[in-house]
Design an enzyme around this catalytic site. Structure first.
Site, PDB file in Angstrom:
ATOM      1  CE  LYS A  41     -20.864  76.062  -7.754  1.00  0.00           C
ATOM      2  NZ  LYS A  41     -21.919  74.997  -7.917  1.00  0.00           N
ATOM      3  N   GLY A  42     -21.493  82.480  -6.060  1.00  0.00           N
ATOM      4  CA  GLY A  42     -22.253  83.512  -6.160  1.00  0.00           C
ATOM      5  C   GLY A  42     -21.897  85.043  -6.605  1.00  0.00           C
ATOM      6  CD  GLU A  97     -19.759  86.773  -0.598  1.00  0.00           C
ATOM      7  OE1 GLU A  97     -20.477  86.518  -1.392  1.00  0.00           O
ATOM      8  OE2 GLU A  97     -19.222  85.897   0.122  1.00  0.00           O
ATOM      9  CE  LYS A 129     -30.707  88.255   2.360  1.00  0.00           C
ATOM     10  NZ  LYS A 129     -31.341  86.993   2.593  1.00  0.00           N
ATOM     11  CG  PHE A 150     -33.620  83.212   0.020  1.00  0.00           C
ATOM     12  CD1 PHE A 150     -32.727  82.625   0.884  1.00  0.00           C
ATOM     13  CD2 PHE A 150     -33.670  82.536  -1.247  1.00  0.00           C
ATOM     14  CE1 PHE A 150     -31.590  82.001   0.366  1.00  0.00           C
ATOM     15  CE2 PHE A 150     -32.532  81.639  -1.687  1.00  0.00           C
ATOM     16  CZ  PHE A 150     -31.550  81.209  -0.846  1.00  0.00           C
ATOM     17  CG  ASP A 157     -27.629  79.015  -4.961  1.00  0.00           C
ATOM     18  OD1 ASP A 157     -26.944  79.867  -4.250  1.00  0.00           O
ATOM     19  OD2 ASP A 157     -27.906  77.977  -4.941  1.00  0.00           O
ATOM     20  NE  ARG A 163     -25.009  79.030  -8.296  1.00  0.00           N
ATOM     21  CZ  ARG A 163     -24.596  79.288  -7.066  1.00  0.00           C
ATOM     22  NH1 ARG A 163     -24.482  80.430  -6.384  1.00  0.00           N
ATOM     23  NH2 ARG A 163     -24.703  78.181  -6.194  1.00  0.00           N
TER      24      ARG A 163
END
Ligand code: IMP
Ligand code: MG
Length: 174
Positions: A41-42, A97, A129, A150, A157, A163
């Site tokens: 979903k990202g 992405e 990253k 993070f 999320d 999100r």
């Protein structure tokens, strides 16, 4: 455990970067069309904003993957939960992405998509990253390189939360 989110990249910074990426992609694909493949979903928030800023003809498709055994990071072998609606042969495919971390998921996914014989296959990620990379992945378009923290927001999320934040934030545990 309680947590809070600190802003890493503001909404304005992200918007400006997406405009830059849209300009570059429009230039690179001049005279062609581009087929955006979003990894759910990202990637969805980024893909929608990016698509609006691309001036060549755009088509869209979505796929959803999960890892065998539940841990994408350790195995990198992904299972297709929702496959693309359309074939890729002859299309200029640009995979969208949210973030490239170890690179395991994407390297597997890109190999799988390559077998479908697209005319071209490139990768665009909002965040990268590089310090976390385990598998080499060629990223064609990167929004921001970020340190190993993070992050959430703009589709990313933590435990399915955050999100919808319009900026990129870092999760801090209180
Ligand atoms: P990779 O296979 O390790 O590159 O995994 C990439 C996937 O892990 C991304 O598509 C995200 O879903 C997730 N991920 C990696 N880093 C983060 C992060 O900082 N925040 C949220 N999700 C992340
Ligand atoms: Mg993802």
């Amino acid at each position: 455990m309680a947590e809070h989110v600190e802003i890493m990249l503001t909404e304005e910074e992200v918007d400006r970067k997406i405009q830059e990426l849209g300009d570059r992609i429009s230039k690179d694909y001049a005279g062609k069309s581009v087929h955006l493949v979003c990894v759910l979903k990202g990637g969805s928030f980024f893909m929608c904003e990016l698509a609006k800023r691309i001036t060549v003809p755009v088509s869209l498709d979505f796929m959803s993957v999960s890892s065998y055994g539940g841990d994408t990071r350790s195995s990198g072998v992904v299972k297709i939960v929702k496959d693309l609606d359309e074939p890729l042969n002859g299309k200029n495919v640009l995979v969208i992405e949210d973030i490239v971390d170890s690179g395991r998921t994407l390297s597997y996914l890109l190999e799988m998509l390559k077998d479908r014989k697209p005319e071209s296959l490139k990768l665009c990620t909002l965040l990268d990253k590089p310090d976390r990379r385990v598998v080499d992945v060629k990223v064609d378009y990167t929004g921001f390189e970020i340190p190993d923290e993070f992050v959430v927001g703009y589709g990313l999320d933590y435990d399915q939360k955050y999100r919808n934040l319009p900026y990129i934030g870092v999760v801090k545990f209180d």
